[in-house]
Each structure stands twice: as structure tokens, then as C-alpha cells.
Write a protein that holds these residues in place. Structure first.
Motif, PDB file in Angstrom:
ATOM      1  N   ASN A  92      52.174  45.016  42.924  1.00 27.65           N
ATOM      2  CA  ASN A  92      52.214  43.623  43.351  1.00 27.65           C
ATOM      3  C   ASN A  92      52.426  42.720  42.139  1.00 27.65           C
ATOM      4  N   ASP A  93      52.955  41.515  42.395  1.00 28.68           N
ATOM      5  CA  ASP A  93      53.160  40.545  41.318  1.00 28.68           C
ATOM      6  C   ASP A  93      51.916  39.684  41.119  1.00 28.68           C
ATOM      7  N   TYR A  94      51.591  39.442  39.860  1.00 32.23           N
ATOM      8  CA  TYR A  94      50.471  38.586  39.503  1.00 32.23           C
ATOM      9  C   TYR A  94      50.930  37.618  38.412  1.00 32.23           C
ATOM     10  N   GLN A  95      50.189  36.532  38.258  1.00 32.69           N
ATOM     11  CA  GLN A  95      50.489  35.576  37.195  1.00 32.69           C
ATOM     12  C   GLN A  95      49.474  35.756  36.071  1.00 32.69           C
ATOM     13  N   TYR A  96      49.987  35.852  34.842  1.00 35.66           N
ATOM     14  CA  TYR A  96      49.107  35.986  33.682  1.00 35.66           C
ATOM     15  C   TYR A  96      48.511  34.626  33.350  1.00 35.66           C
ATOM     16  N   SER A 103      41.294  42.482  27.501  1.00 35.00           N
ATOM     17  CA  SER A 103      41.870  42.403  28.842  1.00 35.00           C
ATOM     18  C   SER A 103      42.721  41.151  29.007  1.00 35.00           C
ATOM     19  N   LEU A 104      43.575  41.182  30.010  1.00 33.84           N
ATOM     20  CA  LEU A 104      44.319  40.017  30.438  1.00 33.84           C
ATOM     21  C   LEU A 104      43.800  39.611  31.811  1.00 33.84           C
ATOM     22  N   VAL A 105      43.579  38.337  31.998  1.00 38.08           N
ATOM     23  CA  VAL A 105      43.155  37.843  33.301  1.00 38.08           C
ATOM     24  C   VAL A 105      44.407  37.436  34.064  1.00 38.08           C
ATOM     25  N   VAL A 106      44.607  38.069  35.238  1.00 43.78           N
ATOM     26  CA  VAL A 106      45.780  37.787  36.058  1.00 43.78           C
ATOM     27  C   VAL A 106      45.328  37.287  37.425  1.00 43.78           C
ATOM     28  N   MET A 107      46.213  36.543  38.075  1.00 47.38           N
ATOM     29  CA  MET A 107      45.874  35.943  39.369  1.00 47.38           C
ATOM     30  C   MET A 107      46.906  36.316  40.418  1.00 47.38           C
ATOM     31  N   ASP A 108      46.412  36.668  41.592  1.00 45.33           N
ATOM     32  CA  ASP A 108      47.289  36.898  42.732  1.00 45.33           C
ATOM     33  C   ASP A 108      47.858  35.554  43.176  1.00 45.33           C
ATOM     34  N   ASN A 109      49.175  35.446  43.251  1.00 42.16           N
ATOM     35  CA  ASN A 109      49.806  34.167  43.571  1.00 42.16           C
ATOM     36  C   ASN A 109      49.607  33.738  45.023  1.00 42.16           C
ATOM     37  N   THR A 110      49.162  34.661  45.864  1.00 43.86           N
ATOM     38  CA  THR A 110      48.960  34.342  47.275  1.00 43.86           C
ATOM     39  C   THR A 110      47.515  33.963  47.575  1.00 43.86           C
TER      40      THR A 110
END
Length: 211
Positions: A92-96, A103-110
Motif C-alpha cells: 500500500n502507499d503511505y506518506q512519509y 524509524s520513519l513515521v508514515v501515514m495512510d493517505n486514506t
């Protein structure tokens, strides 16, 4: 062709219902480069898979695989009729958003749910990752197992030595630092404030971005 019905498992990861499609009792002859195998309790991605027929000996498959979590390379010989388990992982696609320790914190765009993903999963290309970029992440259960950043990135030059006036050396390059802190080689005409396109896999300069 599989020899038993596929087993499809669903794992909830807050923002992502990951579908891990496990093909039970496939044969080694069905393995292809890029497949992810459940092998000795680990997930391994096949990088090279070659058919070998050594003289009068029985044919086999020589596999080079990489552990998707540790990055360790594994070599193994499969019998042509050996049973294997192939896992189909949907990503799935996430935004950094930002970096937090290792770690990198990523967010689900939905759903806007956030996850911590180890930087190591993205490999050396992570040094070109800029806040706001979309990345691809795959999970098994609630644990991230794979990460990928875009193949190219447009980044601003924050420091480089000015070109010497009149120096028109063909192909001449100089060091430059981009906004993520990574250092690359750029042509002499590139200056501080310019935006350049970078190949994130090789770390090489592609072109200066106009506008």
C-alpha cells in the motif's frame, strides 16, 4: 499450477487490511524471480532462480534469496519437485511524515493512521527521502516487512561550490549537498537553490529541474 487450493489470510494492520495469499504445496518449478517464499519460518524474496542440470546428476534449482527483514542473503538448492510456500504480499502507499530514531513515521493517505517503519527496510535510497513523499510499505500482520521509495526525487541543492567562470570542461562534476543532507555529484553549472532530479537507486544526478 498449484497442487492444493490456495489459502488466503487477512491481517488487520489498523490502516491496512493486508492480504497475504499463501499458495500451499506449490512446486519449486513454479518459483519466479521476485516471489516471496515462506522458508524455514522466514520470509525470503527470490533474487535469482536458475535451473541446473549437472551432467548425469538430477536437475535442481539454484536460488539466491534475501531475507526481507534482515536483508541477509540465503543460497539454497531446491529439488525440482520440492514443495514450497509462496506468499503474495499486497502493498500500500503511505506518506512519509518524519524521522524518529531508526524509524520513519508514515501515514495512510486514506485513514490517516500512522506507523513506524524501520529505515533499514528502505535501503541506501532512504537518504533521498523527503518529508511528504509517498512510499510503498508492505506489512505481515502488524509488522512492516518491506519498504520502497520512488525511483527518482526532485531535491533542492543546499550547498555546492560555485563553478569557476569560463570552465566548460565536458562532463566535469562537483560535489553538492541536497536538502535531505545526502551528497551527490552534479554538473558545474548547478548552483545553490537549484532543484535537481536524482536517481534514488544509484544516487546519480539525472537533470536540473526547470521552473
Amino acid at each position: 499450477m498449484t497442487h492444493e487450493l490456495s489459502t488466503i489470510c487477512f491481517f488487520e494492520t489498523n490502516s491496512l487490511s493486508l492480504r497475504l495469499n499463501i499458495i500451499v504445496m506449490s512446486k519449486a518449478s513454479e518459483i519466479k524471480n521476485g516471489n516471496i517464499l515462506r522458508f524455514n519460518g522466514e520470509l525470503l524474496q527470490v533474487e535469482e532462480f536458475l535451473h541446473r542440470t549437472p551432467g548425469n546428476l538430477r536437475a535442481f534449482y539454484q536460488a539466491r534469496m534475501r531475507n526481507v527483514k534482515s536483508g541477509k542473503l540465503v543460497e539454497y538448492r531446491f529439488r525440482t519437485d520440492e514443495d514450497v510456500t509462496i506468499a503474495r504480499v499486497e502493498t500500500n502507499d503511505y506518506q512519509y511524515l518524519y524521522e524518529e530514531g531508526d524509524s520513519l513515521v508514515v501515514m495512510d493517505n486514506t485513514t490517516f493512521d500512522q506507523h513506524n517503519v524501520p529505515k533499514a527496510l528502505f535501503g541506501p535510497a532512504v537518504k533521498f527521502l523527503k518529508e511528504g513523499m509517498n512510499v510503498i510499505v508492505a506489512f505481515e500482520s502488524e509488522e512492516p516487512i518491506m519498504g520502497q521509495i520512488p525511483g527518482s526525487a526532485e531535491l533542492e541543492i543546499t550547498y555546492t561550490e560555485p563553478a569557476v567562470k569560463g570552465d566548460t570542461s565536458s562532463g566535469a562534476m562537483k560535489k553538492a549537498t541536497v536538502e535531505t543532507g545526502a551528497e551527490i555529484n552534479v554538473p558545474l553549472f548547478v548552483n545553490i537553490g537549484d532543484k535537481v532530479k536524482v536517481d534514488t537507486a544509484s544516487g546519480s544526478y539525472v537533470e536540473r529541474v526547470k521552473g
